[in-house]
Design an enzyme around this catalytic site. Structure first.
Site, PDB file in Angstrom:
ATOM      1  N   CYS A 262       0.834  -1.202   0.000  1.00 30.27           N
ATOM      2  CA  CYS A 262       0.000   0.000   0.000  1.00 30.27           C
ATOM      3  C   CYS A 262       0.874   1.260   0.000  1.00 30.27           C
ATOM      4  O   CYS A 262       1.427   1.611  -1.029  1.00 30.27           O
ATOM      5  CB  CYS A 262      -0.984  -0.048   1.168  1.00 30.27           C
ATOM      6  SG  CYS A 262      -2.426   0.958   0.864  1.00 30.27           S
TER       7      CYS A 262
ATOM      8  N   HIS B  14      -3.485  -4.899   0.453  1.00 30.61           N
ATOM      9  CA  HIS B  14      -2.850  -5.479   1.644  1.00 30.61           C
ATOM     10  C   HIS B  14      -2.876  -7.009   1.569  1.00 30.61           C
ATOM     11  O   HIS B  14      -3.779  -7.644   2.112  1.00 30.61           O
ATOM     12  CB  HIS B  14      -3.576  -5.009   2.906  1.00 30.61           C
ATOM     13  CG  HIS B  14      -3.329  -3.575   3.218  1.00 30.61           C
ATOM     14  ND1 HIS B  14      -2.233  -3.163   3.950  1.00 30.61           N
ATOM     15  CD2 HIS B  14      -4.003  -2.464   2.874  1.00 30.61           C
ATOM     16  CE1 HIS B  14      -2.264  -1.846   4.052  1.00 30.61           C
ATOM     17  NE2 HIS B  14      -3.324  -1.386   3.407  1.00 30.61           N
TER      18      HIS B  14
ATOM     19  N   GLU C  31      -1.262  -9.105   3.126  1.00 39.92           N
ATOM     20  CA  GLU C  31      -1.070  -9.772   4.415  1.00 39.92           C
ATOM     21  C   GLU C  31      -2.370 -10.302   5.012  1.00 39.92           C
ATOM     22  O   GLU C  31      -2.356 -11.251   5.793  1.00 39.92           O
ATOM     23  CB  GLU C  31      -0.365  -8.837   5.413  1.00 39.92           C
ATOM     24  CG  GLU C  31      -1.134  -7.602   5.866  1.00 39.92           C
ATOM     25  CD  GLU C  31      -0.954  -6.370   4.977  1.00 39.92           C
ATOM     26  OE1 GLU C  31      -0.654  -6.540   3.773  1.00 39.92           O
ATOM     27  OE2 GLU C  31      -1.118  -5.245   5.485  1.00 39.92           O
TER      28      GLU C  31
HETATM   29  N1  GLN Z   1      -1.951   6.673   3.133  1.00 37.50           N
HETATM   30  C1  GLN Z   1      -2.039   5.974   1.896  1.00 37.50           C
HETATM   31  C2  GLN Z   1      -3.422   6.088   1.253  1.00 37.50           C
HETATM   32  O1  GLN Z   1      -4.375   6.395   1.910  1.00 37.50           O
HETATM   33  C3  GLN Z   1      -1.672   4.512   2.077  1.00 37.50           C
HETATM   34  C4  GLN Z   1      -2.655   3.771   2.917  1.00 37.50           C
HETATM   35  C5  GLN Z   1      -2.132   2.445   3.418  1.00 37.50           C
HETATM   36  O2  GLN Z   1      -0.934   2.182   3.413  1.00 37.50           O
HETATM   37  N2  GLN Z   1      -3.010   1.603   3.886  1.00 37.50           N
HETATM   38  O3  GLN Z   1      -3.564   5.852   0.083  1.00 37.50           O
END
Ligand code: GLN
Length: 540
Positions: free
Chosen positions: A383, A509, A511
């Site tokens: 992300c 994500h 994970e």
């Molecule tokens: N802050 C970033 C976004 O909102 C990444 C979010 C995250 O890593 N879950 O896109």
């Protein structure tokens, strides 16, 4: 069959593994052929943990349907290998918000709104909803916190009422407590357990089973004492010493006869006998000595390891699949900015930058990304870790020195990461990110397609920003490959470097979908590449 309920409460202190115990118990029952679901009731007033600081709450675990939930749901999904839904977790805040909105709508016809019956009815409705929606034979319900907390009282009262409504023969209360160790006399104490059971009784609940946790061996006489003072069967007092091997917990509970006792008390016959061969093999693998692969996890909440619970587990799963011990080197991204911590990064066979929000420590992470790219260190960006991989590339490969995400610099001349279109009108912070499962098409011939081995995937998301397509061509010409795209081709889901052993970032994500028996391909790819870098034999 009539739905059965297992209610898990906590006594003495929190953080003794109530969630893991509930999850492992769920597995014992699933292994016996029952349809099982699990639900966590969180007593805090926040509507969900989505807006809470990871320092306060630990990881926010995201489900398929985009619910932002407690990290215990990660334990349930990993142990029981089920996919949970929004109804699997609720908070006091949600219950009150619902009751107040009903009241504003006029549903209560002028009545005075009270904890009993309005709040408790709403709590019971939500527990029954989970049972129904999941079509479960057995519902495991875990109450967060410990007995005696002011916030958990309405939950316990609701469980007491529910027991009477569904029939005592269909409910078991399992109380998970902690036995403190007194160093001076070298003994474990049961008194706090007795007190917590007394507190539970004062709410009209007598536990049917006590799982006594300790860091030290618990001898038989202590179990007898707990049985006597807490009025439970001796067989229902389960000593559970801390194990360094998380995935051994189901085997330990099995050995202690937990499932047999539960089924006996609930009047159930197991449709099938459990087969533990795969779990035993997994635990054996954990115990075997293996060569070590070091992964630097560069994050900003590294003091609180719970903030990266699923990432840690996913690394563990991939390590087991690849027959290596994954040692996580925790690196504080803000330290890297001050020139500290680099000696740790230099030892690493792979670098992982997990998700994150806000600008603190971001530059340190970008420096770590640069190091991974230039030194050809295997890298996985999750992300934010993917977004930073793109920012670093724009700055140091394309030469756009001030390239950034508009999350960190609104007026950058090169917003290579920009707010998603549908996010621009969002004003409320809670539950408004791009959340949950979305499909992604893998581009043939890429590393991502190779590790996944399938043409398309679905992964869980939690973000507001995305790769800015205005830069796609330039990036591609300079050696970045966009190996995963949304089905309409508009959203970059995975990016990777062409001339690098393994440098992959994903907007989602992964994970959250890694399981002990089914490690996630992107993590397996990282560990394989790290193995190769460490000079360990690899089957790549
Ligand atoms: N802050 C970033 C976004 O909102 C990444 C979010 C995250 O890593 N879950 O896109």
């Amino acid at each position: 069959m009539t739905t059965k309920y297992l209610f898990f409460t906590g006594g003495v202190v929190s953080s003794v593994g109530k969630g893991v115990t509930a999850a492992a118990t769920g597995l014992l029952l699933k292994e016996r052929g029952f349809r099982v679901t699990a639900q966590k009731l969180d007593p805090y007033i926040n509507v969900d943990p989505g807006t809470m600081s990871p320092y306060q709450h630990g990881e926010v675990y995201v489900l398929d349907d985009g619910a932002e939930t407690d990290l215990d749901l990660g334990h349930y999904e990993r142990f029981i290998d089920i996919r949970l839904r929004r109804y699997s977790n609720f908070t006091t805040g949600q219950v009150y918000a619902q009751v107040i909105s009903n009241e504003r709508r006029g549903d209560y016809l002028g009545g005075t709104i009270q904890v009993i019956p309005h709040i408790t009815n709403e709590i019971k409705r939500r527990i029954r909803l989970a049972a129904r929606e999941a079509n479960a034979d057995i519902v495991l319900v875990e109450v967060g916190g410990t007995v005696g907390d002011i916030e958990s009282q309405p939950f316990l009262e609701s469980l007491r009422q529910l027991r009477n409504e569904v029939g005592r023969e269909n409910v078991l209360f399992i109380h998970v407590t902690w036995l403190p160790y007194i160093g001076a006399t070298q003994e474990l104490k049961t008194k706090p357990t007795q007190h917590s059971v007394a507190a539970l009784r004062s709410m009209g609940i007598s536990p049917n089973m006590i799982i006594a946790r300790s860091d030290y061996p618990i001898d038989d006489s202590l179990c007898e004492k707990i049985a006597l003072f807490c009025d439970v069967d001796r067989r229902a007092v389960v000593p559970m010493m801390t194990t360094p091997i998380l995935y051994e917990v189901p085997l330990l509970l099995e050995k202690a006869g937990v499932a047999d006792y539960v089924l006996e008390r609930l009047g159930l016959k197991a449709p099938v006998q459990p087969d533990w061969s795969a779990w035993r093999a997994l635990v054996e693998k954990v115990k075997q000595s293996k060569p070590t692969v070091k992964i630097a996890l560069v994050g900003k909440y590294v003091e609180l390891k719970d903030a990266y619970m699923s990432v840690r587990e996913a690394l563990k799963h991939a390590g087991l699949a690849e027959n290596v011990e994954v040692e996580i080197l925790w690196v504080h991204s803000a330290d890297l900015e001050k020139g500290k911590g680099w000696e740790i990064v230099q030892q690493a066979d792979g670098i992982l930058v997990p998700g994150g929000f806000g600008s603190r420590g971001v530059e340190g992470k970008i420096q770590a990304v640069r190091y991974a790219r230039e030194k050809h260190i295997p890298y996985l960006g999750l992300c934010l870790g993917m977004q930073l991989m793109c920012i670093e590339f724009a700055r140091n490969v394309l030469g756009y020195e001030d390239a950034n995400s508009t999350e960190f610099d609104r007026s950058t001349a090169h917003p290579v990461i920009d707010l998603m279109l549908e996010q621009r009108s969002v004003t409320e912070m809670g539950g408004t990110m791009r959340l949950g499962l979305y499909p992604c098409m893998l581009q043939p011939g890429t590393k991502a397609a190779a590790v996944y081995g399938v043409p398309s995937i679905e992964e869980r998301h939690r973000h507001r920003w995305e790769f800015n397509n205005a830069y796609r061509k330039e990036f591609e010409q300079a050696g970045m490959v966009f190996s995963g795209l949304s089905p309409d081709g508009k959203l970059v889901e995975i990016s990777e470097l062409r001339d690098h052993p393994y440098m992959i970032g994903c907007q989602f994500h992964p994970e959250f979908l890694s399981r002990p028996m089914r490690p996630h391909p992107l993590f397996v790819g990282l560990i394989r590449a790290a193995k190769q870098r460490a000079g360990l034999s690899s089957n790549l």
